[in-house]
Design an enzyme around this catalytic site. Structure first.
Site, PDB file in Angstrom:
ATOM      1  N   TYR A  66       1.204  -1.377  -0.007  1.00  0.00           N
ATOM      2  CA  TYR A  66       0.214   0.067  -0.044  1.00  0.00           C
ATOM      3  C   TYR A  66       0.584   1.484   0.298  1.00  0.00           C
ATOM      4  O   TYR A  66       0.848   2.300  -0.595  1.00  0.00           O
ATOM      5  CB  TYR A  66      -0.983  -0.002   1.385  1.00  0.00           C
ATOM      6  CG  TYR A  66      -1.851   1.202   1.111  1.00  0.00           C
ATOM      7  CD1 TYR A  66      -3.258   0.652   0.480  1.00  0.00           C
ATOM      8  CD2 TYR A  66      -1.574   2.010   2.557  1.00  0.00           C
ATOM      9  CE1 TYR A  66      -4.150   1.917   0.435  1.00  0.00           C
ATOM     10  CE2 TYR A  66      -2.920   2.982   1.862  1.00  0.00           C
ATOM     11  CZ  TYR A  66      -3.850   3.225   1.328  1.00  0.00           C
ATOM     12  OH  TYR A  66      -4.632   3.646   1.363  1.00  0.00           O
ATOM     13  N   GLU A  94      -8.339 -14.721   3.493  1.00  0.00           N
ATOM     14  CA  GLU A  94      -9.544 -15.970   3.902  1.00  0.00           C
ATOM     15  C   GLU A  94     -10.935 -14.170   3.249  1.00  0.00           C
ATOM     16  O   GLU A  94     -11.342 -14.245   3.447  1.00  0.00           O
ATOM     17  CB  GLU A  94      -9.303 -15.906   4.887  1.00  0.00           C
ATOM     18  CG  GLU A  94      -9.069 -16.617   4.943  1.00  0.00           C
ATOM     19  CD  GLU A  94      -8.854 -18.055   6.524  1.00  0.00           C
ATOM     20  OE1 GLU A  94      -9.203 -17.579   7.895  1.00  0.00           O
ATOM     21  OE2 GLU A  94      -8.363 -19.165   6.338  1.00  0.00           O
ATOM     22  N   HIS A  97      -8.918  -7.970   1.633  1.00  0.00           N
ATOM     23  CA  HIS A  97      -8.318  -6.976   1.557  1.00  0.00           C
ATOM     24  C   HIS A  97      -7.059  -7.132   0.463  1.00  0.00           C
ATOM     25  O   HIS A  97      -6.652  -5.892   0.251  1.00  0.00           O
ATOM     26  CB  HIS A  97      -7.722  -7.275   2.835  1.00  0.00           C
ATOM     27  CG  HIS A  97      -6.099  -8.502   2.717  1.00  0.00           C
ATOM     28  ND1 HIS A  97      -6.501  -9.915   2.735  1.00  0.00           N
ATOM     29  CD2 HIS A  97      -4.682  -8.187   2.220  1.00  0.00           C
ATOM     30  CE1 HIS A  97      -5.200 -10.362   2.381  1.00  0.00           C
ATOM     31  NE2 HIS A  97      -3.720  -9.464   2.368  1.00  0.00           N
TER      32      HIS A  97
END
Length: 166
Positions: A66, A94, A97
């Protein structure tokens, strides 16, 4: 073409420009370090193999993918940097994101490139799992770092072509 059908380290090197006087910033995410270090090694070696001088390649580390966007902007604002290569790896987990991070980074790097007029290369792997990442960071599918470095070189060449006086 999907990278499982193509080796990321196989590309045309016809008519590459002389980059011996150009300066590159390679930004490396510290997240998934086994993968990002391999990406860096590929990018760095490829730049040198195609004429970049070691003293003209600057490395910057960021905590995660990021942060590649802001770091790219900082380096792109420097007059002595000609191209930026942003390297990272966001593995699907999972949660979603990875969708948010990958989209933000891709859009952010594009914006930096458009804002500054400098090549900012997206060298971020977006694999489904660790093995896919390894396969694309020097494994059986080549090295995305190699591809990112060649892309930076080719974009410098295209930029020279566009702005040269005939």
């Amino acid at each position: 073409m999907a990278s499982d059908l193509k080796n990321l380290s196989v590309f045309s090197t016809d008519e590459l420009p002389d980059v011996s006087h150009h300066r590159f910033a390679i930004l490396v995410s510290e997240w998934n370090t086994e993968v990002t270090e391999a990406l860096f090694d590929g990018a760095y070696k490829t730049l040198l193999e195609h004429g970049a001088k070691p003293e003209n390649v600057i490395r910057g580390n960021v905590p995660g993918s990021y942060e590649l966007t802001l770091a790219s902007q900082w380096f792109a604002q420097r007059d002595d940097i000609d191209a930026i290569i942003a390297l990272g790896c966001v593995i699907q987990g999972e949660t979603k994101h990875n969708d948010y991070i990958n989209h933000a980074v891709a859009q952010g790097l594009t914006n930096v490139s458009l804002k500054t007029g400098k090549p900012v290369i997206f060298g971020v792997l977006t694999p489904n799992d660790q093995q896919q990442a390894i396969d694309r960071a020097g494994g059986k599918h080549g090295n995305k770092g190699d591809e990112a470095a060649i892309t930076a070189i080719k974009m410098i060449g295209l930029q020279q072509q566009v702005y040269s006086k005939f």
